[in-house]
Design a protein around this motif. Structure first.
Motif: not given
Length: 387
Positions: A350-363
């Motif tokens: 996930w980090q390599r493809a999209l960076g931040q985790g989904p909940l981390e991005r929302v926060l």
């Protein structure tokens, strides 16, 4: 950040082991290695690192002031509210027989308690941590008889509305991870975030102080409990036999004894007396200092751990949700390996493809939006405020 994230990833592994692996061997009734090496310390490390993160996001070595400080505080409040919503929602999905304590609710309360301390310097924060270290356990023991009884079930929206006192008391003082006692770790973490953590001298100092704390806490606890007659006093005032006392010292009491202050000298995990807090804090400093030193030369080798640490909220939430589908556990060690391996692989990918985790991005998006709103709020003259 690689070293901090890697330490946070190790804390996640410890949290997973706490909620999946057994505490003792059925045949011998002896504590398992996972209980001995991670029980209590994993949560303390997580809270310590949360404090470091709060400090870095609120000015680092130069704490924010004025409107910047107001923006930081509003952002932390929003973060706490969103984490509480996630935690309460997960609490409703967990069956009663799942041996898991939802840390997210306690974490949300800790974030709220941290708001008044965000403007303080490192020295002031360490002093506040020392006061909290003493006051927290004393409050826990002193108020145990008058507070609502602790229920081991995880808090939900229904609990909070229907039994507010029975929900708030465990979160603050009597629960598995009471915020008033874990506040010590958070304040120390805030103080560490106010110093120059990149300096190798400070990193080495963390190792020295951490080791010293562990040795001092264990030695003092042993001296108070044995040389000064603490065990005898516990036997007399607690109304228990030697075998029962040995069990309590190994796994902690079901209900915290309030008959003598000698109980505050034990170092049993999750009991949160004085010297158990000091021991877990020392372990946390050792882990943080070690990862900060190692990351300077071998940061790439820490990728699985640092990736897990960077999206710990998402992974821990997914871990709790997964627990609701697999209770009771027939093969805990297999499930533990599956949880850790899947978490590491998912985090790296996930980090390599999209960076931040989904909940981390929302926060982060919600917090930044709140901070920008506060920072760009039109300034009103003082005479308007007085009306």
């Amino acid at each position: 950040m690689t070293g901090i994230d890697a330490a946070r990833g190790l804390a996640l592994i410890g949290l997973i082991s706490l909620q999946i692996l057994p505490e003792y061997v059925d045949a011998t009734q002896e504590s398992t290695w996972s209980h001995l090496f991670s029980s209590g310390d994993a949560v303390a490390l997580f809270v310590l690192l949360a404090g470091v993160g709060l400090a870095l996001s609120s000015g680092g070595r130069f704490p924010h002031e004025g409107r910047w400080l107001a923006a930081d505080r509003a952002g932390v409040a929003v973060r706490a509210g969103l984490i509480a919503v996630v935690g309460l929602g997960i609490g409703a999905t967990l069956p009663a027989d799942v041996p898991a304590d939802n840390l997210l609710i306690y974490y949300a309360v800790l974030l709220l308690l941290a708001i008044p301390f965000l403007h303080l310097s490192a020295t002031a924060l360490f002093v506040c941590a020392a006061v909290s270290w003493i006051v927290g356990p004393l409050l826990m023991q002193g108020l145990m008889d008058v507070l609502p009884a602790y229920s081991p079930s995880n808090a939900t929206f229904a609990n909070g509305v229907g039994e507010p006192a029975g929900t708030i008391a465990p979160l603050l003082l009597t629960g598995t991870y009471p915020a008033m006692e874990y506040l010590t770790y958070l304040l120390v973490g805030l103080g560490l975030g106010r110093v120059h953590l990149r300096d190798t001298g400070i990193q080495g100092g963390l190792l020295t102080v951490g080791a010293g704390l562990v040795i001092f806490a264990q030695t003092t606890s042993a001296f108070v409990s044995y040389a000064s007659g603490g065990d005898d006093r516990s036997l007399i005032t607690g109304g228990m036999g030697e075998n029962e006392l040995a069990e309590v010292l190994l796994r902690g009491p079901d209900s915290w004894p309030t008959d003598t202050a000698w109980w505050l000298s034990i170092t049993t995990a999750h009991t949160n007396p004085l010297w158990e807090i000091a021991t877990s804090l020392g372990v946390g400093l050792l882990v943080l200092g070690s990862f900060l030193l190692v990351s300077q030369q071998f940061g790439a080798w820490l990728l699985p751990l640092s990736a897990m640490g960077a999206m710990i909220l998402t992974l821990y939430t997914a871990h709790l949700v997964a627990l609701s589908f697999q209770a009771p556990y027939d093969q805990p060690h297999l499930w533990y390996v599956i949880h850790v391996v899947v978490a590491a692989l998912l985090a790296v990918a996930w980090q390599r493809a999209l960076g931040q985790g989904p909940l981390e991005r929302v926060l982060s998006t919600s917090v930044e939006t709140t901070r920008r709103t506060v920072l760009h709020r039109p300034h009103r003259p003082h005479w308007i405020h007085r009306m």
